[in-house]
Motif scaffolding. Structure first.
Motif, PDB file in Angstrom:
ATOM      1  N   UNK A 105       0.974  -1.180   0.053  1.00  0.00           N
ATOM      2  CA  UNK A 105      -0.070   0.124   0.053  1.00  0.00           C
ATOM      3  C   UNK A 105       0.849   1.204  -0.095  1.00  0.00           C
ATOM      4  N   UNK A 106       0.374   2.423  -0.422  1.00  0.00           N
ATOM      5  CA  UNK A 106       1.011   3.695  -0.587  1.00  0.00           C
ATOM      6  C   UNK A 106       0.692   4.543   0.635  1.00  0.00           C
ATOM      7  N   UNK A 107       1.754   4.925   1.414  1.00  0.00           N
ATOM      8  CA  UNK A 107       1.158   5.901   2.414  1.00  0.00           C
ATOM      9  C   UNK A 107       1.899   7.189   2.272  1.00  0.00           C
ATOM     10  N   UNK A 108       1.322   8.265   2.782  1.00  0.00           N
ATOM     11  CA  UNK A 108       1.848   9.654   2.594  1.00  0.00           C
ATOM     12  C   UNK A 108       1.471  10.223   3.887  1.00  0.00           C
ATOM     13  N   UNK A 109       2.122  11.445   4.391  1.00  0.00           N
ATOM     14  CA  UNK A 109       1.684  12.201   5.488  1.00  0.00           C
ATOM     15  C   UNK A 109       0.457  12.596   5.379  1.00  0.00           C
ATOM     16  N   UNK A 207      -4.466   3.072  -2.095  1.00  0.00           N
ATOM     17  CA  UNK A 207      -4.257   1.424  -2.543  1.00  0.00           C
ATOM     18  C   UNK A 207      -3.621   1.279  -3.857  1.00  0.00           C
ATOM     19  N   UNK A 208      -3.258  -0.199  -4.084  1.00  0.00           N
ATOM     20  CA  UNK A 208      -2.861  -0.253  -5.257  1.00  0.00           C
ATOM     21  C   UNK A 208      -3.916  -1.498  -6.029  1.00  0.00           C
ATOM     22  N   UNK A 209      -3.961  -1.369  -7.130  1.00  0.00           N
ATOM     23  CA  UNK A 209      -4.892  -2.548  -7.773  1.00  0.00           C
ATOM     24  C   UNK A 209      -4.398  -3.835  -7.412  1.00  0.00           C
ATOM     25  N   UNK A 210      -5.549  -4.794  -7.284  1.00  0.00           N
ATOM     26  CA  UNK A 210      -4.805  -6.061  -7.068  1.00  0.00           C
ATOM     27  C   UNK A 210      -4.003  -6.572  -8.266  1.00  0.00           C
ATOM     28  N   UNK A 211      -4.369  -6.213  -9.433  1.00  0.00           N
ATOM     29  CA  UNK A 211      -3.453  -6.974 -10.831  1.00  0.00           C
ATOM     30  C   UNK A 211      -1.971  -6.319 -10.625  1.00  0.00           C
ATOM     31  N   UNK A 212      -1.908  -5.186  -9.894  1.00  0.00           N
ATOM     32  CA  UNK A 212      -0.421  -4.820  -9.767  1.00  0.00           C
ATOM     33  C   UNK A 212       0.302  -5.044  -8.384  1.00  0.00           C
TER      34      UNK A 212
END
Length: 257
Positions: A105-109, A207-212
């Motif tokens: 997953x991508x996180x950012x402040x 979120x990151x798509x499941x296919x990636x």
């Protein structure tokens, strides 16, 4: 852990042939992403078995190096097979079993607007924090970026543009998450399990798509040189048990099956 669970675990360990009288001190080397889940599992296991379980949490690649150099441990739980299988081939580790899986997953402040979508990772000037490519999550992150590039959704050079934004490469995933929690980057890629209750107030997630985002598999096994092989096997079985799996899922992991 409530009394009911302690009794259930004690009965389970008894069925495994592990009497409390054989209590031992165990050393478990485990991937940094397992810190919260395994700390809880260890407390539950010790309460029921009478053992004392000590954990060494770090990047799987660092733990593998320590084991290859002769560090003493009873169990190794890695965040990928690339750091696990060479120890099996060398005869240092029993063949492993997958006990958990994870996603990225991508996180950012929370207070930053620099990254609000996946495409933003490639914007010039964005400060991205990743784990080093030798760290399992760093390897998974780069493979995910390659999959996105191959799909062409954001251009075939998406991965190259994102990687040009990397300002820090960390030795384990918890260090990656900490950088973002402290506001020392605009975004990072971590495991879903790393978005812990203590981190959530400080970060936003994309979120990151499941296919990636293929599932990352975590293997566990007993070291051949373990001086407490019976207790080590009991710990592995407990991690794979319904109680162990319940704790892992509580901390954001996907079950072993």
């Amino acid at each position: 852990m409530n009394r009911h669970h302690i009794v259930c675990v004690a009965l389970m360990l008894g069925l495994m042939g592990w009497p409390a009288a054989h209590a031992a001190k165990l050393t478990v080397f485990a991937a940094a992403s397992l810190t919260d889940a395994f700390s809880e599992i260890g407390k539950n296991f010790d309460a029921a078995s009478g053992n004392t379980t000590v954990f060494q949490f770090a990047g799987s690649q660092a733990l593998r190096t320590q084991l290859e150099q002769g560090a003493g441990a009873d169990v190794f739980a890695s965040a990928n097979t690339a750091q696990f299988d060479p120890l099996v081939k060398a005869g240092q580790l029993s063949s492993g079993q997958t006990f958990a899986r994870n996603r990225l997953i991508v996180i950012s402040p929370r207070g930053s607007a620099a990254v609000s979508s996946l495409a933003d990772l490639a914007k010039p000037g964005v400060k991205l924090v990743l784990a080093d490519k030798t760290v399992p999550v760093g390897d998974y992150s780069r493979k995910t970026l390659d999959l996105i590039s191959k799909a062409g959704t954001y251009g075939s050079d998406f991965s190259a543009r994102v990687l040009r934004n990397v300002v820090s490469e960390e030795p384990n995933v918890r260090q990656v998450a900490l950088k973002i929690q402290l506001g020392q980057g605009d975004a990072a890629i971590v495991y879903v399990s790393d978005v812990t209750p203590s981190l959530r107030p400080d970060v936003r997630t994309t979120g990151l798509p499941t296919r990636f985002n293929p599932l990352a598999s975590y293997p566990i096994g007993v070291l051949a040189a373990s001086k407490n092989a019976e207790a080590a096997q009991a710990f592995v079985k407990y991690v794979l048990s319904s109680d162990g799996q319940r704790v892992l899922k509580k901390w954001g992991f996907v079950g072993a099956k």
